[in-house]
Design a protein around this motif. Structure first.
Motif, PDB file in Angstrom:
ATOM      1  N   ALA A   1     -10.497  14.414   0.698  1.00 13.40           N
ATOM      2  CA  ALA A   1     -10.338  12.998   1.018  1.00 13.40           C
ATOM      3  C   ALA A   1      -8.943  12.501   0.670  1.00 13.40           C
ATOM      4  CB  ALA A   1     -11.393  12.175   0.276  1.00 13.40           C
ATOM      5  N   THR A   2      -8.358  13.020  -0.418  1.00 17.29           N
ATOM      6  CA  THR A   2      -6.992  12.625  -0.810  1.00 17.29           C
ATOM      7  C   THR A   2      -5.985  13.041   0.247  1.00 17.29           C
ATOM      8  OG1 THR A   2      -7.540  12.827  -3.161  1.00 17.29           O
ATOM      9  CG2 THR A   2      -5.205  12.846  -2.575  1.00 17.29           C
ATOM     10  N   ARG A   3      -6.124  14.272   0.757  1.00 17.28           N
ATOM     11  CA  ARG A   3      -5.214  14.742   1.807  1.00 17.28           C
ATOM     12  C   ARG A   3      -5.349  13.890   3.074  1.00 17.28           C
ATOM     13  NH1 ARG A   3      -4.499  17.120  -2.146  1.00 17.28           N
ATOM     14  NH2 ARG A   3      -2.967  15.484  -2.202  1.00 17.28           N
ATOM     15  N   ILE A   4      -6.615  13.606   3.443  1.00 19.55           N
ATOM     16  CA  ILE A   4      -6.861  12.789   4.635  1.00 19.55           C
ATOM     17  C   ILE A   4      -6.307  11.383   4.444  1.00 19.55           C
ATOM     18  CG2 ILE A   4      -8.673  11.707   6.036  1.00 19.55           C
ATOM     19  CD1 ILE A   4     -10.386  14.195   5.496  1.00 19.55           C
ATOM     20  N   HIS A   5      -6.511  10.834   3.252  1.00 17.00           N
ATOM     21  CA  HIS A   5      -6.053   9.473   2.968  1.00 17.00           C
ATOM     22  C   HIS A   5      -4.527   9.373   3.095  1.00 17.00           C
ATOM     23  CE1 HIS A   5      -6.495   5.444   1.351  1.00 17.00           C
ATOM     24  NE2 HIS A   5      -5.492   5.676   0.514  1.00 17.00           N
ATOM     25  N   MET A   6      -3.816  10.336   2.529  1.00 16.15           N
ATOM     26  CA  MET A   6      -2.357  10.324   2.594  1.00 16.15           C
ATOM     27  C   MET A   6      -1.876  10.479   4.035  1.00 16.15           C
ATOM     28  SD  MET A   6       0.423  12.798   0.703  1.00 16.15           S
ATOM     29  CE  MET A   6       0.018  12.199  -0.930  1.00 16.15           C
ATOM     30  N   LEU A   7      -2.504  11.403   4.762  1.00 14.44           N
ATOM     31  CA  LEU A   7      -2.114  11.656   6.153  1.00 14.44           C
ATOM     32  C   LEU A   7      -2.296  10.405   7.011  1.00 14.44           C
ATOM     33  CD1 LEU A   7      -1.283  13.901   8.240  1.00 14.44           C
ATOM     34  CD2 LEU A   7      -3.725  14.179   8.664  1.00 14.44           C
ATOM     35  N   LEU A   8      -3.477   9.788   6.933  1.00 12.48           N
ATOM     36  CA  LEU A   8      -3.763   8.616   7.763  1.00 12.48           C
ATOM     37  C   LEU A   8      -2.972   7.391   7.311  1.00 12.48           C
ATOM     38  CD1 LEU A   8      -7.632   8.961   8.248  1.00 12.48           C
ATOM     39  CD2 LEU A   8      -5.800   9.600   9.827  1.00 12.48           C
ATOM     40  N   ALA A   9      -2.681   7.312   6.019  1.00  8.44           N
ATOM     41  CA  ALA A   9      -1.900   6.172   5.512  1.00  8.44           C
ATOM     42  C   ALA A   9      -0.498   6.171   6.115  1.00  8.44           C
ATOM     43  CB  ALA A   9      -1.825   6.227   3.994  1.00  8.44           C
ATOM     44  N   TYR A  10       0.152   7.338   6.141  1.00 10.79           N
ATOM     45  CA  TYR A  10       1.521   7.407   6.667  1.00 10.79           C
ATOM     46  C   TYR A  10       1.565   7.298   8.184  1.00 10.79           C
ATOM     47  CZ  TYR A  10       4.032   8.037   2.337  1.00 10.79           C
ATOM     48  OH  TYR A  10       4.605   7.799   1.115  1.00 10.79           O
TER      49      TYR A  10
ATOM     50  N   LEU B   1       0.825  -1.212   0.000  1.00  6.09           N
ATOM     51  CA  LEU B   1       0.000   0.000   0.000  1.00  6.09           C
ATOM     52  C   LEU B   1       0.860   1.263   0.000  1.00  6.09           C
ATOM     53  CD1 LEU B   1      -2.833  -0.998   2.507  1.00  6.09           C
ATOM     54  CD2 LEU B   1      -3.063  -0.600   0.055  1.00  6.09           C
ATOM     55  N   MET B   2       2.034   1.184   0.612  1.00  3.52           N
ATOM     56  CA  MET B   2       2.939   2.339   0.632  1.00  3.52           C
ATOM     57  C   MET B   2       3.665   2.502  -0.699  1.00  3.52           C
ATOM     58  SD  MET B   2       2.125   3.253   3.594  1.00  3.52           S
ATOM     59  CE  MET B   2       3.139   4.733   3.658  1.00  3.52           C
ATOM     60  N   SER B   3       3.452   1.560  -1.610  1.00  3.01           N
ATOM     61  CA  SER B   3       4.114   1.592  -2.931  1.00  3.01           C
ATOM     62  C   SER B   3       3.111   1.962  -4.026  1.00  3.01           C
ATOM     63  CB  SER B   3       4.739   0.227  -3.240  1.00  3.01           C
ATOM     64  OG  SER B   3       5.481  -0.260  -2.149  1.00  3.01           O
ATOM     65  N   TYR B   4       2.234   2.887  -3.723  1.00  2.61           N
ATOM     66  CA  TYR B   4       1.105   3.231  -4.585  1.00  2.61           C
ATOM     67  C   TYR B   4       1.513   3.493  -6.036  1.00  2.61           C
ATOM     68  CZ  TYR B   4      -2.526   6.194  -6.650  1.00  2.61           C
ATOM     69  OH  TYR B   4      -3.452   6.724  -7.491  1.00  2.61           O
ATOM     70  N   GLU B   5       2.491   4.355  -6.244  1.00  4.18           N
ATOM     71  CA  GLU B   5       2.874   4.745  -7.608  1.00  4.18           C
ATOM     72  C   GLU B   5       3.512   3.592  -8.389  1.00  4.18           C
ATOM     73  OE1 GLU B   5       2.328   7.393  -9.268  1.00  4.18           O
ATOM     74  OE2 GLU B   5       1.481   8.708  -7.751  1.00  4.18           O
ATOM     75  N   LEU B   6       4.068   2.626  -7.696  1.00  2.00           N
ATOM     76  CA  LEU B   6       4.781   1.539  -8.355  1.00  2.00           C
ATOM     77  C   LEU B   6       3.893   0.337  -8.675  1.00  2.00           C
ATOM     78  CD1 LEU B   6       8.106   1.654  -6.309  1.00  2.00           C
ATOM     79  CD2 LEU B   6       7.725   2.484  -8.625  1.00  2.00           C
ATOM     80  N   ILE B   7       2.830   0.133  -7.902  1.00  2.00           N
ATOM     81  CA  ILE B   7       1.960  -1.009  -8.170  1.00  2.00           C
ATOM     82  C   ILE B   7       0.713  -0.602  -8.963  1.00  2.00           C
ATOM     83  CG2 ILE B   7       2.746  -2.186  -6.090  1.00  2.00           C
ATOM     84  CD1 ILE B   7       0.049  -1.527  -4.798  1.00  2.00           C
ATOM     85  N   GLY B   8       0.442   0.701  -9.042  1.00  2.00           N
ATOM     86  CA  GLY B   8      -0.709   1.169  -9.801  1.00  2.00           C
ATOM     87  C   GLY B   8      -1.943   1.346  -8.933  1.00  2.00           C
TER      88      GLY B   8
ATOM     89  N   TYR C   1       5.320  13.739   4.478  1.00  2.00           N
ATOM     90  CA  TYR C   1       4.013  13.112   4.304  1.00  2.00           C
ATOM     91  C   TYR C   1       3.227  13.091   5.620  1.00  2.00           C
ATOM     92  CZ  TYR C   1       5.917  11.409  -0.125  1.00  2.00           C
ATOM     93  OH  TYR C   1       6.469  11.334  -1.378  1.00  2.00           O
ATOM     94  N   LEU C   2       3.943  12.886   6.727  1.00  2.00           N
ATOM     95  CA  LEU C   2       3.280  12.823   8.026  1.00  2.00           C
ATOM     96  C   LEU C   2       2.634  14.147   8.403  1.00  2.00           C
ATOM     97  CD1 LEU C   2       5.929  10.747  10.028  1.00  2.00           C
ATOM     98  CD2 LEU C   2       3.676   9.962   9.293  1.00  2.00           C
ATOM     99  N   PHE C   3       3.216  15.257   7.928  1.00  2.00           N
ATOM    100  CA  PHE C   3       2.690  16.577   8.273  1.00  2.00           C
ATOM    101  C   PHE C   3       2.175  17.330   7.042  1.00  2.00           C
ATOM    102  CE2 PHE C   3       5.776  15.413  11.557  1.00  2.00           C
ATOM    103  CZ  PHE C   3       4.984  15.526  12.682  1.00  2.00           C
TER     104      PHE C   3
ATOM    105  N   PHE D   1      14.458   7.320   6.162  1.00  2.73           N
ATOM    106  CA  PHE D   1      13.355   8.149   6.643  1.00  2.73           C
ATOM    107  C   PHE D   1      13.536   9.601   6.191  1.00  2.73           C
ATOM    108  CE2 PHE D   1      11.444  10.979   9.779  1.00  2.73           C
ATOM    109  CZ  PHE D   1      10.165  10.459   9.925  1.00  2.73           C
ATOM    110  N   PHE D   2      14.766  10.098   6.309  1.00  9.10           N
ATOM    111  CA  PHE D   2      15.041  11.476   5.879  1.00  9.10           C
ATOM    112  C   PHE D   2      15.228  11.563   4.366  1.00  9.10           C
ATOM    113  CE2 PHE D   2      16.277  11.629  10.372  1.00  9.10           C
ATOM    114  CZ  PHE D   2      15.577  12.757  10.768  1.00  9.10           C
ATOM    115  N   LYS D   3      15.818  10.547   3.786  1.00  7.94           N
ATOM    116  CA  LYS D   3      16.029  10.545   2.339  1.00  7.94           C
ATOM    117  C   LYS D   3      14.710  10.610   1.577  1.00  7.94           C
ATOM    118  CE  LYS D   3      17.482   7.431  -1.383  1.00  7.94           C
ATOM    119  NZ  LYS D   3      17.907   6.049  -1.712  1.00  7.94           N
ATOM    120  N   ARG D   4      13.726   9.857   2.029  1.00 13.75           N
ATOM    121  CA  ARG D   4      12.421   9.825   1.366  1.00 13.75           C
ATOM    122  C   ARG D   4      11.454  10.846   1.942  1.00 13.75           C
ATOM    123  NH1 ARG D   4      11.878   6.168  -2.449  1.00 13.75           N
ATOM    124  NH2 ARG D   4      13.290   4.357  -2.520  1.00 13.75           N
ATOM    125  N   ASP D   5      11.933  11.663   2.858  1.00 13.55           N
ATOM    126  CA  ASP D   5      11.137  12.757   3.438  1.00 13.55           C
ATOM    127  C   ASP D   5       9.792  12.252   3.964  1.00 13.55           C
ATOM    128  OD1 ASP D   5      10.519  15.315   4.261  1.00 13.55           O
ATOM    129  OD2 ASP D   5       9.794  15.976   2.296  1.00 13.55           O
TER     130      ASP D   5
END
Length: 231
Positions: free
Chosen positions: A119-128, A34-41, A186-188, A178-182
């Motif tokens: 909903a997209t902003r909420i989804h990203m926030l809660l996912a991370y 699920l954290m690999s959204y862009e890579l799995i489609g 995403y958390l904030f 963690f810092f490399k991928r910033d």
């Protein structure tokens, strides 16, 4: 009759013990995908999201005793930490599932819901944040693994030291990634979109997130060790 009841109860307990690790492993794999959204489609992301939600329900069904005993017994610092993590994971899971249905591009488009941006902003926030809380939750099980390694008489001190070195290296690499991928971005919600580097490959991407997960798990393990010492 009593013997039969004890036998059935014990049989059920054994089955649960066999199923729980499988469900936990599948949930961990699903979380990483699920954290690999862009890579799995997006289509695969939605399918894995549904699988994750089903596994989450199964996981809580197998651990129904936790829900029943939530407000019972003595509330030690360690128990409060454990229960708080589970409640936060529950909030993130429900929130990310609902927001995921709202922003669905494939499976749930028939609902025709129009609040996609929020909903997209909420989804990203809660996912991370869900990823962080689940990683911390996994760390609570590390104590059992560490105790097994520590108490194994067949394992030589050199091998035990090697385990510690490997854990330390993965922990350090997890901090670096963690810092490399910033991830903090995403958390904030400083990052509004998923950012991937050029020539990104799924296996290496997953290894990075496994390292981050392991780092949070180690951090949770160290916190729980300190809380065990407090009465």
């Amino acid at each position: 009759m009593k013997w039969a009841e004890m036998y059935n109860s014990k049989g059920t307990l054994i089955k649960k013990k066999n199923v729980k690790p499988i469900v936990d492993i599948l949930m961990t794999i699903a979380l990483l995908l699920l954290m690999s959204y862009e890579l799995i489609g997006s289509t695969a992301h939605e399918i894995v999201g549904i699988v994750m939600f089903v596994l989450f329900i199964v996981h809580h069904t197998l651990n129904i005793h936790w829900t029943k005993s939530l407000f019972k017994g003595r509330q030690t610092p360690l128990r409060i930490f454990q229960d708080l993590l589970v409640v936060l994971i529950l909030i993130c899971m429900l929130g990310s599932t609902i927001s995921g249905v709202i922003i669905s591009r494939h499976i749930f488009t028939f609902l025709n819901i129009k609040s996609a941006y929020v909903a997209t902003r909420i989804h990203m926030l809660l996912a991370y944040w869900g990823f962080v809380f689940m990683s911390l939750h996994l760390g609570l099980h590390l104590n059992m693994i560490c105790m097994m390694i520590k108490n194994k008489k067949q394992i030589s001190p050199i091998v035990k030291t090697a385990f510690k070195i490997v854990f330390a290296l993965i922990f350090a690499y997890g901090i670096f990634v963690f810092f490399k991928r910033d991830i903090a971005g995403y958390l904030f919600l400083k990052n509004q979109f998923f950012l991937l580097g050029d020539n990104e490959h799924l296996p290496f991407y997953l290894l990075d997130y496994i390292s981050i997960m392991f780092t949070f798990a180690i951090l949770s393990h160290l916190i729980s060790k300190q809380l065990r010492k407090r009465k």
